[in-house]
Design an enzyme around this catalytic site. Structure first.
Site, PDB file in Angstrom:
ATOM      1  N   ILE A 260       0.911  -1.272   0.016  1.00  0.00           N
ATOM      2  CA  ILE A 260      -0.074  -0.103   0.035  1.00  0.00           C
ATOM      3  C   ILE A 260       0.699   1.313   0.060  1.00  0.00           C
ATOM      4  O   ILE A 260       0.530   2.053  -0.686  1.00  0.00           O
ATOM      5  CB  ILE A 260      -0.791  -0.065   1.085  1.00  0.00           C
ATOM      6  CG1 ILE A 260      -1.836  -1.191   1.348  1.00  0.00           C
ATOM      7  CG2 ILE A 260      -2.070   1.344   1.101  1.00  0.00           C
ATOM      8  CD1 ILE A 260      -2.589  -1.377   2.263  1.00  0.00           C
ATOM      9  N   TYR A 261       1.913   1.271   0.794  1.00  0.00           N
ATOM     10  CA  TYR A 261       2.762   2.515   0.857  1.00  0.00           C
ATOM     11  C   TYR A 261       3.510   2.615  -0.433  1.00  0.00           C
ATOM     12  O   TYR A 261       3.609   3.720  -0.652  1.00  0.00           O
ATOM     13  CB  TYR A 261       3.649   2.236   2.124  1.00  0.00           C
ATOM     14  CG  TYR A 261       4.940   3.129   2.330  1.00  0.00           C
ATOM     15  CD1 TYR A 261       4.205   4.621   2.647  1.00  0.00           C
ATOM     16  CD2 TYR A 261       6.154   3.188   2.134  1.00  0.00           C
ATOM     17  CE1 TYR A 261       5.062   5.537   3.035  1.00  0.00           C
ATOM     18  CE2 TYR A 261       6.992   4.193   2.109  1.00  0.00           C
ATOM     19  CZ  TYR A 261       6.693   5.585   2.683  1.00  0.00           C
ATOM     20  OH  TYR A 261       7.433   6.288   2.865  1.00  0.00           O
ATOM     21  N   SER A 262       4.003   1.451  -0.824  1.00  0.00           N
ATOM     22  CA  SER A 262       4.871   1.631  -2.175  1.00  0.00           C
ATOM     23  C   SER A 262       3.896   2.062  -3.384  1.00  0.00           C
ATOM     24  O   SER A 262       4.322   2.946  -4.042  1.00  0.00           O
ATOM     25  CB  SER A 262       5.306   0.087  -2.604  1.00  0.00           C
ATOM     26  OG  SER A 262       6.044  -0.410  -1.494  1.00  0.00           O
TER      27      SER A 262
END
Length: 226
Positions: free
Chosen positions: A132-134
């Site tokens: 998700i962060y990536s």
């Protein structure tokens, strides 16, 4: 008479945002920090209406630094939930867009502005168990490239930085095994310091940069080679 430039730094209550605010102030910039806590203004970057009110209250902003963000869950992609995706994307991506929509029009009208968005090496490489962060940071990179092209002749430059792991409170919440993995990828064999990142941001917020927009600036201890 030289007019003092003004800046808004989101996520300015701690970590890279706070370090950036300190560095800009050292350059004589009048900085306002915005964060949920510990900043000059308490606000949520996902609250579009609040940001527009703040833009009216604080007046013209010459420099916008979007450092607000969250890492989100450390887990395999197939174990993530739609709610987790929406929360991280709302803060990291839509929050960045919200501040740009609130403050960039004034920069464009005045014919000068600098926007620096915070992405991550995760947005280029894709860190395992941080899908998700990536993905959110890849989106920040792409929106910066798009905005940079849109504003290329306006006097407003929009660039993005992609740090590797940096010693900040945000990484206190990162799982130790994940932190060890992403640190091992850095050829310098150490994590970065907030003041090192702030120095790059200060350059990108100044007149010293004039022919670069929509660009991705890596600050990764050698991890990024493309």
């Amino acid at each position: 008479m030289t007019t003092t430039r003004t800046a808004l730094v989101t996520g300015g209550g701690r970590g890279l945002g706070a370090a950036t605010a300190d560095r800009l102030r050292a350059d004589g910039v009048a900085v306002t920090t915005l964060d949920l806590t510990g900043a000059d203004i308490s606000a949520d970057v996902t609250d579009d209406d609040a940001l527009r009110r703040i833009a009216q209250e604080i007046g013209p902003v010459d420099v916008l630094v979007n450092a607000a963000g969250v890492v989100g869950p450390n887990k395999p992609l197939v174990e993530t939930t739609a709610e987790e995706w929406r929360r991280v994307l709302d803060i990291n991506v839509v929050g960045t867009v919200n501040t740009m929509r609130a403050f960039v029009p004034g920069m464009r009208e005045r014919g000068w502005g600098r926007v620096v968005n915070f992405a991550s090496m995760a947005g280029k490489d894709g860190n395992p168990n941080l899908s998700i962060y990536s993905a959110s940071k890849a989106a920040v990179i792409a929106l910066t490239k798009s905005a940079g092209k849109e504003l290329a002749t306006s006097g407003v430059l929009v660039n993005v930085i992609a740090p590797a792991v940096i010693a900040t409170p945000m990484n206190d919440d990162t799982a130790p095994d994940v932190l060890a993995h992403i640190t091992s990828l850095i050829p310098m064999k150490r994590i970065g310091r907030p003041e090192e990142v702030a120095e790059l941001v200060a350059f990108l917020c100044s007149d010293r940069v004039s022919f670069s927009t929509g660009a991705v600036y890596d600050i990764s201890g050698g991890r990024a080679t493309y």
